[in-house]
Design an enzyme around this catalytic site. Structure first.
Site, mmCIF file in Angstrom:
data_model
loop_
_atom_site.group_PDB
_atom_site.id
_atom_site.type_symbol
_atom_site.label_atom_id
_atom_site.label_comp_id
_atom_site.label_asym_id
_atom_site.label_seq_id
_atom_site.Cartn_x
_atom_site.Cartn_y
_atom_site.Cartn_z
ATOM 1 N N GLU A 35 0.795 -1.240 0.000
ATOM 2 C CA GLU A 35 0.000 0.000 0.000
ATOM 3 C C GLU A 35 0.823 1.283 0.000
ATOM 4 O OE1 GLU A 35 -2.756 -0.376 3.256
ATOM 5 O OE2 GLU A 35 -3.711 -2.124 2.393
ATOM 6 N N GLU B 147 -6.039 -10.792 -1.542
ATOM 7 C CA GLU B 147 -6.899 -10.625 -0.361
ATOM 8 C C GLU B 147 -8.359 -10.573 -0.799
ATOM 9 O OE1 GLU B 147 -5.509 -7.302 2.015
ATOM 10 O OE2 GLU B 147 -3.425 -7.837 1.702
HETATM 11 C C1 XIL Z 1 -6.650 -6.521 8.007
HETATM 12 C C2 XIL Z 1 -7.029 -7.740 8.853
HETATM 13 O O1 XIL Z 1 -7.903 -8.547 8.127
HETATM 14 C C3 XIL Z 1 -7.678 -7.290 10.145
HETATM 15 O O2 XIL Z 1 -7.875 -8.396 11.020
HETATM 16 C C4 XIL Z 1 -6.830 -6.232 10.851
HETATM 17 O O3 XIL Z 1 -7.515 -5.747 11.978
HETATM 18 C C5 XIL Z 1 -6.518 -5.103 9.913
HETATM 19 O O4 XIL Z 1 -5.895 -5.601 8.739
HETATM 20 N N1 XIL Z 1 -4.966 -4.670 3.579
HETATM 21 C C6 XIL Z 1 -4.030 -5.563 4.042
HETATM 22 C C7 XIL Z 1 -4.372 -6.501 5.126
HETATM 23 O O5 XIL Z 1 -2.930 -5.656 3.458
HETATM 24 O O6 XIL Z 1 -3.265 -6.809 5.933
HETATM 25 C C8 XIL Z 1 -5.516 -5.949 5.968
HETATM 26 O O7 XIL Z 1 -5.884 -6.944 6.906
HETATM 27 C C9 XIL Z 1 -6.680 -5.544 5.096
HETATM 28 C C10 XIL Z 1 -6.283 -4.474 4.121
#
Ligand code: XIL
Length: 371
Positions: free
Chosen positions: A162, A266
Site C-alpha cells: 500500500e 486478499e
Molecule cells: C486486516 C485484517 O484482516 C484485520 O484483522 C486487521 O484488523 C486489519 O488488517 N490490507 C491488508 C491486510 O494488506 O493486511 C488488511 O488486513 C486488510 C487491508
C-alpha cells in the site's frame, strides 16, 4: 403404535445418514484447490484463532480447499518486532507449522507497511521521528531478520504494501517522509539480499483505479531499471458486487505486460452498501454504524446472493482467461464469520464476502466457479 414409531425413527435416521453423507460427499468433491490445480494456487488468510482453536471441521475445510495460506495479521511488523530488536516468531511459527502439515504454500505478509507497524519503528526514545540512516537500518534489520528466520518456509513476500494513493502519488507514510521515495527500491534490494530464493511482490488495494494502475506500472519499471527483482503484483481485491471488472482486468493486463505475474491476494466480495462513494481498503477509514448500512443481518436475500453468484462467475472467468500469468488467488478468510469486512469500514455489520458461510457450507457460487 410403538412399531410405527420405531419405523418412522429408522427411516428418519436413514434419511439423515444419507443426507449427511451426500453433503459430506458434495463438500469433498467441491474442492477449490483441486478444481484450479492446473491454473493457479487457491488460498486463504488465516488468523491465530483458527490456527489454535479451529474446530476439526474448520481445519478440514482449510486443508481440503486451499493449496496456499497467508497470515491475516501475525506476520505484520507490530507482531514480529513489537519492541526494537525483540522479535516474536511464536504465532507465525505455529501458523507455518499448520501450513506445512497441510502441504500448503506460505506467502509472507508483509515486510514494509505503514500500518500495523509498531510506533517505535519510526521514532527515537524522545518520540521524535528518526533520521534517514536510522530508518534505513531499521528497515534493513527487520527485513533481514524476518526473512532470515522464515527462509525456505515462505515462497514469496509482500515486500511493500500500500505505497500508492488514489491519485497515483506515493503515500506520504513515515517510510516515505523519512527515507524518501527510494525506500521502495531499498526494501526490494534488502529483501533480495535476505533471501535470494524468495519471490518478491508489490501489494496494494483498489488496483482497478487507473491512477494506481499507472503508478504500479511505473513502480515495476523503476525497480527493473534499477536491476531489482519483482516477481508479481498483488492485487488485494477487496471488491464488492458493484466493482468495475473491466478496469480491474485492465490493470491485470497492464501488469502482465510489464513482465510480472499477478495474484489476487486478499479477495473478498462485499454485498453491503458503501458508507461513502469510494470503495476502499484503507484501513484507517471508519464510519459510524447505521441500521441502513446493515441490511442483511438476518440473512442475505436471494436477489443479493444471485448478484454475488453472477459477479463471482464473471470474476473467475477473468482469472481463467489470464491463468497462465496468474500464480495465486487468495481469499481474505475462510467463512463469512471470519471476515474483517464485518467490521470494516463500519463496525458491527453482517457481510457475506467469502467462499464459505457461517455454517461452513460452500456458497452457491463456489459450485458455479468449479463447474
Ligand atoms: C486486516 C485484517 O484482516 C484485520 O484483522 C486487521 O484488523 C486489519 O488488517 N490490507 C491488508 C491486510 O494488506 O493486511 C488488511 O488486513 C486488510 C487491508
Amino acid at each position: 403404535m410403538v412399531k410405527d414409531f420405531m419405523l418412522v425413527r429408522l427411516v428418519s435416521v436413514l434419511l439423515m445418514l444419507f443426507a449427511g453423507s451426500a453433503s459430506a460427499k458434495a463438500q469433498q468433491t467441491a474442492s477449490l484447490k483441486e478444481a484450479f490445480k492446473n491454473d493457479f494456487l487457491i488460498g486463504t488468510a488465516l488468523n491465530m484463532w483458527q490456527v489454535r482453536h479451529g474446530s476439526e471441521q474448520t481445519k478440514e475445510l482449510i486443508r481440503s480447499q486451499f493449496s496456499t495460506v497467508v497470515a491475516e495479521n501475525c506476520m505484520k511488523s507490530e507482531v514480529l518486532q513489537p519492541v526494537e530488536n525483540v522479535f516474536n516468531f511464536k504465532d507465525a511459527d505455529e501458523f507455518i507449522s499448520l501450513a506445512e502439515n497441510n502441504g500448503q504454500v506460505v506467502t509472507g505478509h508483509c515486510l514494509v507497511w505503514h500500518s500495523q507497524a509498531p510506533a517505535w519503528f519510526f521514532h527515537n526514545d524522545k518520540g521524535v521521528l528518526v533520521d534517514r540512516q536510522t530508518m534505513i537500518e531499521r528497515m534493513r534489520k527487520h527485513i533481514y531478520t524476518v526473512m532470515g528466520h522464515f527462509k525456505g518456509r515462505v515462497k514469496g513476500w509482500d515486500v511493500v504494501n500500500e505505497a500508492i494513493e488514489f491519485d497515483g502519488s506515493l503515500r506520504k507514510s513515515n517510510f516515505y517522509n523519512i527515507i524518501g521515495e527510494d525506500y521502495i527500491r531499498l526494501a526490494f534490494q534488502f529483501a533480495h539480499e535476505a533471501d535470494p530464493d524468495a519471490e518478491l511482490y508489490y501489494n496494494d488495494y483498489s488496483m482497478d483505479n487507473p491512477n494506481k494502475r499507472e503508478a504500479v506500472v511505473k513502480l515495476i519499471r523503476d525497480l527493473k531499471a534499477h536491476g531489482l527483482r519483482i516477481d508479481a503484483v498483488g492485487m488485494q481485491s477487496h471488491l464488492s458486487t458493484t466493482s468495475n471488472l473491466k478496469e480491474y482486468e485492465e490493470s491485470m493486463e497492464a501488469f502482465i505486460k510489464e513482465g510480472v505475474k499477478v495474484m489476487a491476494t486478499e479477495l473478498d466480495v462485499s454485498v453491503l452498501p458503501f458508507p461513502n462513494h469510494q470503495m476502499t481498503a484503507e484501513i484507517s477509514t471508519n464510519f459510524e454504524y447505521q441500521e441502513a448500512l446493515n441490511p442483511y443481518k438476518k440473512g442475505i436475500t436471494e436477489e443479493k446472493q444471485a448478484e454475488q453468484n453472477d459477479f463471482m462467475v464473471k470474476l473467475f472467468k477473468i482469472y481463467k482467461k489470464h491463468a497462465k500469468d496468474i500464480t495465486r488467488i487468495t481469499f481474505w478468510g475462510v467463512t463469512d464469520g471470519d471476515s474483517w469486512k464485518n467490521d470494516f469500514p463500519v463496525p458491527g455489520r453482517t457481510d457475506y464476502p467469502l467462499p464459505f458461510g457461517r455454517d461452513l457450507k460452500p456458497k452457491p457460487w463456489v459450485y458455479l466457479i468449479i463447474k
